[in-house]
Design a protein around this motif. Structure first.
Motif, PDB file in Angstrom:
ATOM      1  N   MET A   1      46.376  14.245 -34.356  1.00 58.03           N
ATOM      2  CA  MET A   1      45.526  14.494 -35.506  1.00 58.03           C
ATOM      3  C   MET A   1      45.597  13.276 -36.418  1.00 58.03           C
ATOM      4  O   MET A   1      46.661  12.692 -36.610  1.00 58.03           O
ATOM      5  N   LYS A   2      44.450  12.904 -36.955  1.00 59.67           N
ATOM      6  CA  LYS A   2      44.349  11.767 -37.874  1.00 59.67           C
ATOM      7  C   LYS A   2      43.604  12.200 -39.131  1.00 59.67           C
ATOM      8  O   LYS A   2      42.819  13.152 -39.120  1.00 59.67           O
ATOM      9  N   ALA A   3      43.859  11.458 -40.199  1.00 50.96           N
ATOM     10  CA  ALA A   3      43.107  11.610 -41.440  1.00 50.96           C
ATOM     11  C   ALA A   3      42.391  10.290 -41.689  1.00 50.96           C
ATOM     12  O   ALA A   3      42.969   9.219 -41.499  1.00 50.96           O
ATOM     13  N   VAL A   4      41.128  10.377 -42.096  1.00 54.85           N
ATOM     14  CA  VAL A   4      40.357   9.183 -42.417  1.00 54.85           C
ATOM     15  C   VAL A   4      39.860   9.327 -43.848  1.00 54.85           C
ATOM     16  O   VAL A   4      39.161  10.294 -44.179  1.00 54.85           O
ATOM     17  N   PHE A   5      40.258   8.384 -44.699  1.00 53.87           N
ATOM     18  CA  PHE A   5      39.811   8.339 -46.093  1.00 53.87           C
ATOM     19  C   PHE A   5      38.609   7.414 -46.143  1.00 53.87           C
ATOM     20  O   PHE A   5      38.683   6.264 -45.699  1.00 53.87           O
ATOM     21  N   ILE A   6      37.495   7.910 -46.668  1.00 51.78           N
ATOM     22  CA  ILE A   6      36.265   7.126 -46.758  1.00 51.78           C
ATOM     23  C   ILE A   6      35.868   7.020 -48.226  1.00 51.78           C
ATOM     24  O   ILE A   6      35.716   8.032 -48.905  1.00 51.78           O
ATOM     25  N   SER A   7      35.723   5.802 -48.707  1.00 47.38           N
ATOM     26  CA  SER A   7      35.239   5.532 -50.058  1.00 47.38           C
ATOM     27  C   SER A   7      33.850   4.918 -49.915  1.00 47.38           C
ATOM     28  O   SER A   7      33.656   3.987 -49.132  1.00 47.38           O
ATOM     29  N   PHE A   8      32.883   5.446 -50.689  1.00 52.05           N
ATOM     30  CA  PHE A   8      31.508   4.999 -50.501  1.00 52.05           C
ATOM     31  C   PHE A   8      30.684   5.191 -51.772  1.00 52.05           C
ATOM     32  O   PHE A   8      30.991   6.037 -52.609  1.00 52.05           O
ATOM     33  N   TYR A   9      29.633   4.394 -51.894  1.00 52.45           N
ATOM     34  CA  TYR A   9      28.664   4.500 -52.981  1.00 52.45           C
ATOM     35  C   TYR A   9      28.032   5.889 -52.920  1.00 52.45           C
ATOM     36  O   TYR A   9      27.622   6.353 -51.858  1.00 52.45           O
ATOM     37  N   GLN A  10      27.955   6.575 -54.074  1.00 53.74           N
ATOM     38  CA  GLN A  10      27.477   7.957 -54.121  1.00 53.74           C
ATOM     39  C   GLN A  10      26.145   8.177 -53.405  1.00 53.74           C
ATOM     40  O   GLN A  10      25.923   9.234 -52.833  1.00 53.74           O
ATOM     41  N   ALA A  11      25.277   7.198 -53.444  1.00 55.93           N
ATOM     42  CA  ALA A  11      23.950   7.362 -52.844  1.00 55.93           C
ATOM     43  C   ALA A  11      24.022   7.568 -51.334  1.00 55.93           C
ATOM     44  O   ALA A  11      23.046   8.016 -50.723  1.00 55.93           O
ATOM     45  N   PHE A  12      25.162   7.291 -50.705  1.00 49.38           N
ATOM     46  CA  PHE A  12      25.296   7.431 -49.262  1.00 49.38           C
ATOM     47  C   PHE A  12      25.913   8.760 -48.838  1.00 49.38           C
ATOM     48  O   PHE A  12      26.265   8.937 -47.672  1.00 49.38           O
TER      49      PHE A  12
ATOM     50  N   SER B   1      24.551  -1.989 -43.345  1.00 46.73           N
ATOM     51  CA  SER B   1      23.215  -1.820 -43.920  1.00 46.73           C
ATOM     52  C   SER B   1      23.190  -2.104 -45.418  1.00 46.73           C
ATOM     53  O   SER B   1      22.119  -2.310 -45.987  1.00 46.73           O
ATOM     54  N   ALA B   2      24.350  -2.098 -46.075  1.00 40.03           N
ATOM     55  CA  ALA B   2      24.434  -2.324 -47.524  1.00 40.03           C
ATOM     56  C   ALA B   2      25.795  -2.907 -47.876  1.00 40.03           C
ATOM     57  O   ALA B   2      26.619  -2.251 -48.509  1.00 40.03           O
ATOM     58  N   PRO B   3      26.069  -4.162 -47.486  1.00 38.15           N
ATOM     59  CA  PRO B   3      27.423  -4.711 -47.635  1.00 38.15           C
ATOM     60  C   PRO B   3      27.927  -4.809 -49.075  1.00 38.15           C
ATOM     61  O   PRO B   3      29.129  -4.746 -49.305  1.00 38.15           O
ATOM     62  N   GLN B   4      27.057  -4.916 -50.060  1.00 40.33           N
ATOM     63  CA  GLN B   4      27.507  -5.005 -51.446  1.00 40.33           C
ATOM     64  C   GLN B   4      28.003  -3.663 -51.991  1.00 40.33           C
ATOM     65  O   GLN B   4      28.639  -3.614 -53.034  1.00 40.33           O
ATOM     66  N   GLN B   5      27.705  -2.576 -51.289  1.00 37.15           N
ATOM     67  CA  GLN B   5      28.097  -1.255 -51.779  1.00 37.15           C
ATOM     68  C   GLN B   5      29.527  -0.885 -51.396  1.00 37.15           C
ATOM     69  O   GLN B   5      30.102   0.022 -51.971  1.00 37.15           O
ATOM     70  N   GLY B   6      30.093  -1.551 -50.418  1.00 36.28           N
ATOM     71  CA  GLY B   6      31.516  -1.381 -50.120  1.00 36.28           C
ATOM     72  C   GLY B   6      31.907  -0.031 -49.565  1.00 36.28           C
ATOM     73  O   GLY B   6      32.686   0.685 -50.168  1.00 36.28           O
ATOM     74  N   ILE B   7      31.373   0.333 -48.418  1.00 40.43           N
ATOM     75  CA  ILE B   7      31.794   1.564 -47.745  1.00 40.43           C
ATOM     76  C   ILE B   7      33.021   1.217 -46.908  1.00 40.43           C
ATOM     77  O   ILE B   7      32.974   0.322 -46.068  1.00 40.43           O
ATOM     78  N   HIS B   8      34.126   1.923 -47.151  1.00 40.89           N
ATOM     79  CA  HIS B   8      35.377   1.615 -46.456  1.00 40.89           C
ATOM     80  C   HIS B   8      35.995   2.876 -45.876  1.00 40.89           C
ATOM     81  O   HIS B   8      35.885   3.952 -46.476  1.00 40.89           O
ATOM     82  N   ALA B   9      36.666   2.733 -44.759  1.00 40.59           N
ATOM     83  CA  ALA B   9      37.375   3.841 -44.126  1.00 40.59           C
ATOM     84  C   ALA B   9      38.788   3.385 -43.780  1.00 40.59           C
ATOM     85  O   ALA B   9      38.979   2.271 -43.290  1.00 40.59           O
ATOM     86  N   PHE B  10      39.751   4.249 -44.045  1.00 38.48           N
ATOM     87  CA  PHE B  10      41.160   3.968 -43.783  1.00 38.48           C
ATOM     88  C   PHE B  10      41.741   5.121 -42.977  1.00 38.48           C
ATOM     89  O   PHE B  10      41.559   6.279 -43.335  1.00 38.48           O
ATOM     90  N   VAL B  11      42.445   4.814 -41.914  1.00 40.77           N
ATOM     91  CA  VAL B  11      42.987   5.820 -41.003  1.00 40.77           C
ATOM     92  C   VAL B  11      44.474   6.013 -41.270  1.00 40.77           C
ATOM     93  O   VAL B  11      45.221   5.040 -41.419  1.00 40.77           O
TER      94      VAL B  11
END
Length: 97
Positions: free
Chosen positions: A1-12, A80-90
């Motif tokens: 089992m893994k957990a993935v934390f995703i931080s993203f611009y609200q519009a996504f 598709s939107a590199p300035q918005q900074g969508i990141h995922a951490f496992v």
């Protein structure tokens, strides 16, 4: 089992949920408004007059074999939107009730 934390611009939000649905990743916790800025580049998301946008965050739990497909989809969205900074951490999940 893994957990993935995703931080993203609200519009996504809809795109992130669509990715989870497509990959049949069901369990997650969602924070609607979080603030932050990228490590090296990207626009700050502070919810202020100067930087009015905000991020959201999601912590999803899944079997380990679903992580790579999720990260691939997140990367496509980030490209598709590199300035918005969508990141995922496992992270590993040590126990589950």
């Amino acid at each position: 089992m893994k957990a993935v934390f995703i931080s993203f611009y609200q519009a996504f939000y809809d795109e992130i949920i669509a990715i989870l649905d497509k990959l049949e990743i069901r369990g997650f916790t969602f924070w609607q408004e979080v603030q932050g800025r990228g490590t090296e580049t990207g626009e700050p998301h502070y919810g202020t007059h100067a930087w009015p946008t905000l991020n959201s965050a999601l912590l999803a739990f899944m079997p380990a074999d679903k992580v790579a497909p999720l990260l691939a989809e997140i990367k496509k969205l980030d490209d598709s939107a590199p300035q918005q900074g969508i990141h995922a951490f496992v992270m590993p999940v040590e126990s589950q009730n």
